[in-house]
Scaffold this active site. Structure first.
Site, PDB file in Angstrom:
ATOM      1  N   ARG A  78       0.823  -1.205   0.000  1.00  0.00           N
ATOM      2  CA  ARG A  78       0.000   0.000   0.000  1.00  0.00           C
ATOM      3  C   ARG A  78       0.860   1.259   0.000  1.00  0.00           C
ATOM      4  O   ARG A  78       0.536   2.246  -0.672  1.00  0.00           O
ATOM      5  CB  ARG A  78      -0.934  -0.017   1.215  1.00  0.00           C
ATOM      6  CG  ARG A  78      -1.930  -1.161   1.186  1.00  0.00           C
ATOM      7  CD  ARG A  78      -2.842  -1.162   2.383  1.00  0.00           C
ATOM      8  NE  ARG A  78      -3.800  -0.046   2.342  1.00  0.00           N
ATOM      9  CZ  ARG A  78      -4.734   0.152   3.248  1.00  0.00           C
ATOM     10  NH1 ARG A  78      -4.829  -0.662   4.289  1.00  0.00           N
ATOM     11  NH2 ARG A  78      -5.573   1.160   3.134  1.00  0.00           N
TER      12      ARG A  78
ATOM     13  N   HIS B 176      -7.638   8.054  11.442  1.00  0.00           N
ATOM     14  CA  HIS B 176      -7.224   6.652  11.363  1.00  0.00           C
ATOM     15  C   HIS B 176      -5.712   6.502  11.208  1.00  0.00           C
ATOM     16  O   HIS B 176      -5.230   5.399  10.942  1.00  0.00           O
ATOM     17  CB  HIS B 176      -7.943   5.946  10.211  1.00  0.00           C
ATOM     18  CG  HIS B 176      -9.401   5.739  10.460  1.00  0.00           C
ATOM     19  ND1 HIS B 176     -10.318   5.510   9.445  1.00  0.00           N
ATOM     20  CD2 HIS B 176     -10.117   5.731  11.603  1.00  0.00           C
ATOM     21  CE1 HIS B 176     -11.527   5.387   9.967  1.00  0.00           C
ATOM     22  NE2 HIS B 176     -11.432   5.513  11.268  1.00  0.00           N
TER      23      HIS B 176
ATOM     24  N   CYS C 115      16.737   0.631  21.423  1.00  0.00           N
ATOM     25  CA  CYS C 115      15.421  -0.007  21.394  1.00  0.00           C
ATOM     26  C   CYS C 115      15.388  -1.201  20.452  1.00  0.00           C
ATOM     27  O   CYS C 115      15.295  -2.346  20.888  1.00  0.00           O
ATOM     28  CB  CYS C 115      14.333   1.002  21.001  1.00  0.00           C
ATOM     29  SG  CYS C 115      12.668   0.268  21.049  1.00  0.00           S
TER      30      CYS C 115
ATOM     31  N   ASN D   1     -20.951  13.001  -2.899  1.00  0.00           N
ATOM     32  CA  ASN D   1     -20.700  11.572  -2.954  1.00  0.00           C
ATOM     33  C   ASN D   1     -21.255  11.007  -4.266  1.00  0.00           C
ATOM     34  O   ASN D   1     -22.131  11.609  -4.881  1.00  0.00           O
ATOM     35  CB  ASN D   1     -21.365  10.875  -1.755  1.00  0.00           C
ATOM     36  CG  ASN D   1     -20.679   9.570  -1.393  1.00  0.00           C
ATOM     37  OD1 ASN D   1     -19.469   9.425  -1.540  1.00  0.00           O
ATOM     38  ND2 ASN D   1     -21.457   8.618  -0.914  1.00  0.00           N
TER      39      ASN D   1
ATOM     40  N   CYS E 174     -16.384  13.392  -6.800  1.00  0.00           N
ATOM     41  CA  CYS E 174     -15.987  14.548  -5.990  1.00  0.00           C
ATOM     42  C   CYS E 174     -15.062  15.492  -6.755  1.00  0.00           C
ATOM     43  O   CYS E 174     -15.112  16.703  -6.563  1.00  0.00           O
ATOM     44  CB  CYS E 174     -15.288  14.083  -4.717  1.00  0.00           C
ATOM     45  SG  CYS E 174     -16.240  12.939  -3.713  1.00  0.00           S
TER      46      CYS E 174
END
Length: 307
Positions: free
Chosen positions: A103, A156, A210, A273, A291
């Site tokens: 992605r 998100h 770390c 939409n 849109c």
């Protein structure tokens, strides 16, 4: 989303409905037939001082971004909800990282479309007039940021941020590939075998001492949204005097509650939409179609603007 925040949002929406006057009830009755008059919307737009724009996957689909929703929404043989979970990452971090690496690489080749650009240009123009625009997005692709939007709340998270599973450090990460072991991996074809990359070769934290396993800094299914981001969203929705809903199905919570909550207190809401959604009849305006076609003329400079 944490129960406390969800309860608070629902409670606030209900309070707005209970406190409705006869005038507000008449207003909502009129909204049962949303208008598609661009001229009427432009009059409202010209007077708005604080505009909140809520965006979803539909605005990015026009840039060729795969949504992994609906028919054909698979990566290999899995749908996103089978991979975007804490459990999936715990069981097979290599597979999940292949999915997100794919992605990320796809997004590096994508560009903002006219809808993203119209929003960013509107924000820049109106800021010179003492007016504000905030974008509240469910998308993790950063196309709004790439288009130039400054006031952005990514509820998100982002494909281009990582979070350490050990120390919790969050950082921007635009490496391509994100680590050497993922180079050339992540092909979406159903017949592709898992790379089965050892955990120690997956993305690692670079904080001193770390070396913890990194994960994408996105909100997975079953995880709560960042309460600080939600608080910022609430503040923006409280002060907005115009709300736009762009390219979202209005079925993913808690974002699906945002615009109806604003509408319940009498603020004009305009939906852009491809088709009607479960929330359409609660809004004053509805503009069907892509849109990238409907939004630019809606947000263009109004004749009454000084700058």
């Amino acid at each position: 989303m944490c129960l406390f925040t969800a309860t608070r949002l629902v409670s606030r929406a209900r309070r707005g409905l209970k406190a409705s006057s006869a005038k507000e009830q008449k207003f909502r009755s009129e909204m049962a037939r949303p208008s598609s008059s661009l001229a009427d919307f432009r009059e409202v737009f010209a007077k708005a001082k604080h505009i909140a724009i809520i965006t979803g996957a539909g605005v990015s689909a026009e840039s060729g971004v795969p949504t992994f929703r609906g028919a054909g929404g698979f990566w290999r043989k899995w749908q996103a909800q089978e991979l975007a979970t804490p459990g999936a990452f715990a069981r097979n971090p290599s597979r999940v990282w292949e999915f997100y690496h794919y992605r990320r690489e796809v997004m590096l080749s994508k560009h903002p479309n006219p809808a993203h650009i119209a929003i960013a240009e509107c924000e820049k123009r109106l800021s010179k007039q003492g007016r504000s625009v905030v974008v509240i997005t469910q998308n993790i692709d950063e196309l709004h940021r790439k288009a130039g939007t400054k006031h952005l709340l990514e509820i998100h998270g982002s494909l281009f941020k990582t979070r350490c599973t050990s120390c919790g450090n969050i950082t921007a990460n635009y490496k391509s590939p994100i680590c050497p072991a993922l180079a050339g991996k992540g092909a979406p074809d159903p017949g592709t075998e898992d790379a089965a990359i050892p955990v120690e070769d997956l993305p690692q934290c670079e904080q001193d001492g770390c070396n913890g396993l990194l994960r994408p800094h996105v909100v997975w299914f079953g995880e709560a949204l960042d309460p600080d981001v939600l608080t910022a969203v609430e503040k923006e929705l409280d002060i907005c005097d115009l709300c736009l809903v762009v390219g979202t199905s209005s079925v993913v919570y808690p974002a699906a509650m945002f615009a109806p909550q604003v509408s319940a207190r009498g603020v004009p809401v305009a939906e852009f939409n491809m088709e009607a959604t479960p929330a359409t009849n609660r809004f004053r305006f509805h503009f069907p179609g892509p849109c990238g076609t409907t939004l630019p003329p809606a947000l263009a400079r109004h004749e009454t603007e000084i700058i």
